[in-house]
Write a protein that holds these residues in place. Structure first.
Motif, PDB file in Angstrom:
ATOM      1  N   GLN A  73       0.827  -1.212   0.000  1.00  0.00           N
ATOM      2  CA  GLN A  73       0.000   0.000   0.000  1.00  0.00           C
ATOM      3  C   GLN A  73       0.858   1.258   0.000  1.00  0.00           C
ATOM      4  O   GLN A  73       0.503   2.273  -0.577  1.00  0.00           O
ATOM      5  CB  GLN A  73      -0.906   0.026   1.232  1.00  0.00           C
ATOM      6  CG  GLN A  73      -1.892  -1.114   1.351  1.00  0.00           C
ATOM      7  CD  GLN A  73      -2.637  -1.057   2.676  1.00  0.00           C
ATOM      8  OE1 GLN A  73      -3.081   0.009   3.124  1.00  0.00           O
ATOM      9  NE2 GLN A  73      -2.770  -2.196   3.333  1.00  0.00           N
ATOM     10  N   ILE A 307       0.567   5.220   6.569  1.00  0.00           N
ATOM     11  CA  ILE A 307      -0.427   4.160   6.739  1.00  0.00           C
ATOM     12  C   ILE A 307      -1.036   4.179   8.141  1.00  0.00           C
ATOM     13  O   ILE A 307      -2.256   4.251   8.299  1.00  0.00           O
ATOM     14  CB  ILE A 307       0.200   2.779   6.460  1.00  0.00           C
ATOM     15  CG1 ILE A 307       0.791   2.730   5.041  1.00  0.00           C
ATOM     16  CG2 ILE A 307      -0.847   1.684   6.650  1.00  0.00           C
ATOM     17  CD1 ILE A 307      -0.219   2.921   3.931  1.00  0.00           C
ATOM     18  N   GLU A 311      -3.970   6.670   7.709  1.00  0.00           N
ATOM     19  CA  GLU A 311      -5.097   5.859   7.241  1.00  0.00           C
ATOM     20  C   GLU A 311      -5.770   5.065   8.369  1.00  0.00           C
ATOM     21  O   GLU A 311      -6.981   5.165   8.558  1.00  0.00           O
ATOM     22  CB  GLU A 311      -4.632   4.911   6.133  1.00  0.00           C
ATOM     23  CG  GLU A 311      -4.143   5.643   4.884  1.00  0.00           C
ATOM     24  CD  GLU A 311      -3.731   4.706   3.775  1.00  0.00           C
ATOM     25  OE1 GLU A 311      -4.036   3.492   3.859  1.00  0.00           O
ATOM     26  OE2 GLU A 311      -3.089   5.161   2.807  1.00  0.00           O
ATOM     27  N   GLU A 312      -4.976   4.287   9.117  1.00  0.00           N
ATOM     28  CA  GLU A 312      -5.577   3.442  10.143  1.00  0.00           C
ATOM     29  C   GLU A 312      -6.199   4.261  11.269  1.00  0.00           C
ATOM     30  O   GLU A 312      -7.322   3.983  11.709  1.00  0.00           O
ATOM     31  CB  GLU A 312      -4.524   2.478  10.697  1.00  0.00           C
ATOM     32  CG  GLU A 312      -4.045   1.453   9.683  1.00  0.00           C
ATOM     33  CD  GLU A 312      -2.930   0.561  10.213  1.00  0.00           C
ATOM     34  OE1 GLU A 312      -2.541   0.729  11.397  1.00  0.00           O
ATOM     35  OE2 GLU A 312      -2.451  -0.301   9.462  1.00  0.00           O
ATOM     36  N   LYS A 314      -7.150   7.346  11.101  1.00  0.00           N
ATOM     37  CA  LYS A 314      -8.273   8.101  10.519  1.00  0.00           C
ATOM     38  C   LYS A 314      -9.549   7.252  10.539  1.00  0.00           C
ATOM     39  O   LYS A 314     -10.614   7.724  10.943  1.00  0.00           O
ATOM     40  CB  LYS A 314      -7.931   8.496   9.076  1.00  0.00           C
ATOM     41  CG  LYS A 314      -9.066   9.156   8.297  1.00  0.00           C
ATOM     42  CD  LYS A 314      -8.625   9.455   6.877  1.00  0.00           C
ATOM     43  CE  LYS A 314      -9.760   9.961   6.016  1.00  0.00           C
ATOM     44  NZ  LYS A 314     -10.242  11.279   6.466  1.00  0.00           N
ATOM     45  N   GLU A 315      -9.407   5.992  10.146  1.00  0.00           N
ATOM     46  CA  GLU A 315     -10.557   5.089  10.145  1.00  0.00           C
ATOM     47  C   GLU A 315     -11.083   4.868  11.561  1.00  0.00           C
ATOM     48  O   GLU A 315     -12.300   4.892  11.800  1.00  0.00           O
ATOM     49  CB  GLU A 315     -10.166   3.759   9.513  1.00  0.00           C
ATOM     50  CG  GLU A 315     -11.317   2.765   9.398  1.00  0.00           C
ATOM     51  CD  GLU A 315     -10.907   1.477   8.716  1.00  0.00           C
ATOM     52  OE1 GLU A 315     -11.764   0.553   8.648  1.00  0.00           O
ATOM     53  OE2 GLU A 315      -9.752   1.363   8.272  1.00  0.00           O
TER      54      GLU A 315
END
Length: 348
Positions: A73, A307, A311-312, A314-315
């Motif tokens: 990713q 990542i 991303e993580e 944020k989720e």
């Protein structure tokens, strides 16, 4: 008039070092990287007789396929961001410092290696070497490991030039200023309710092992940065947060310092707290819906920033009821950061 003596002074060698990256996001290359990283005695401080069989025989084989998917990713058309941002920084710092310096770049784990970078400086017969591990806050598992590796390599040289280390730049004006510039650019785009400064975690025992005369209590002792805790990783992180908050115009209630990336259960092996993933889940319940996140333990985009935080987290934040989570980009090869690195080198 007598002739002027000829100067024998050569160039100053500069070695920039970052942590490391697999050669590719394939499982085999990730396994090779993790094997080197997780068997470093400064990273996993347990006896070698336990460390090697546990991590090479169990942890790495299980973790490598999962990590490879995450690296896939992260990879882009230029490859690993940690690598190409490091090479960009090397090139631009070289241009800034000029011909009196020779700037090399290496990774603590994998390629380009510290050994190859040092050999480049050795072949050029540099007069002295300045080593700058690209970790703002000193930790035995990062900066300390680089220092140990450098000295282990040069001990076999017959002629060893003067070598100096820049061990920390936790409060360097250029470092703080560049992150503040990037943060203000994000703050100009929208209003944020809160700022989170998320640092890479380390086991609490690493901090306690390095405590000066038992000064560290993992608490209010980090409320100031002084001669007794100048190499305490936790104290340095809190000092960076204070400096950044001042540069951004934040009050104490407008930001939180947290720690991410713990490898083991906190019940068996407590890591520095508070944990980022646990803190962010509580913020929406306090009315904090828009968060600006910094990763001030990293100077280049990598898995832990892009990542994990970008991303993580944020989720997780959105699942907890948050509206907007924004990661501030890392310093990479920002012109202000290039100048800051050059200034640190010149001062040394």
């Amino acid at each position: 008039m007598p002739a002027s003596p000829t100067s024998s002074k050569g160039r100053t060698g500069v070695l920039l070092v970052n942590l490391g990256t697999p050669d590719s996001p394939s499982t085999s290359d990730v396994r090779r990287y993790l094997n080197e990283f997780l068997t470093d005695a400064r990273v996993i401080d347990m006896p070698a007789a336990l460390r090697y069989p546990l991590f090479q025989g169990l942890v790495v084989p299980l973790r490598a396929p999962k990590s490879a998917k995450i690296y896939q990713q992260l990879w882009d058309e230029r490859g690993s961001p940690l690598l190409y941002h490091g090479l960009d920084l090397q090139k631009l710092v070289q241009e800034t410092l000029g011909k009196d310096y020779l700037v090399a770049f290496g990774m603590r784990y994998q390629n380009p290696s510290i050994e190859a970078a040092l050999q480049q400086l050795r072949d050029a017969a540099v007069d002295r070497i300045i080593v700058l591990p690209l970790f703002p806050q000193y930790a035995a598992a990062s900066t300390g490991s680089v220092q140990e590796k450098v000295m282990d390599i040069v001990k076999d040289w017959w002629v060893v030039p003067s070598i100096s280390f820049i061990s920390t730049f936790v409060d360097d004006p250029g470092f703080i200023g560049t992150f503040a510039t990037l943060g203000k650019a994000e703050m100009a785009k929208r209003d944020y309710d809160h700022v989170v400064f998320s640092y890479h975690g380390i086991p609490e025992r690493h901090v306690l092992k390095g405590s000066h005369k038992g000064y560290c209590k993992l608490g209010s002792c980090c409320n100031s940065y002084n001669k007794n805790n100048r190499y305490c990783y936790r104290a340095q992180c809190f000092e960076t947060s204070r400096q950044l908050a001042t540069a951004l115009g934040l009050g104490p209630e407008q930001y939180t310092t947290t720690f991410q990336s713990r490898l083991q259960s906190r019940l068996r092996d407590p890591w520095l707290q508070p944990y980022t993933d646990e803190v962010l889940k509580t913020l929406p319940g306090k009315g904090i819906k828009n968060v600006l996140a910094f990763s001030p333990a990293f100077v280049a985009d990598c898995l832990e920033t892009t990542i994990e935080v970008g991303e993580e987290f944020k989720e997780m934040f959105e699942q907890a009821g948050g509206a907007h989570w924004q990661l501030v980009p890392s310093l990479n090869s920002h012109p202000q950061w290039v100048q800051a690195v050059a200034d640190m080198i010149r001062r040394n």
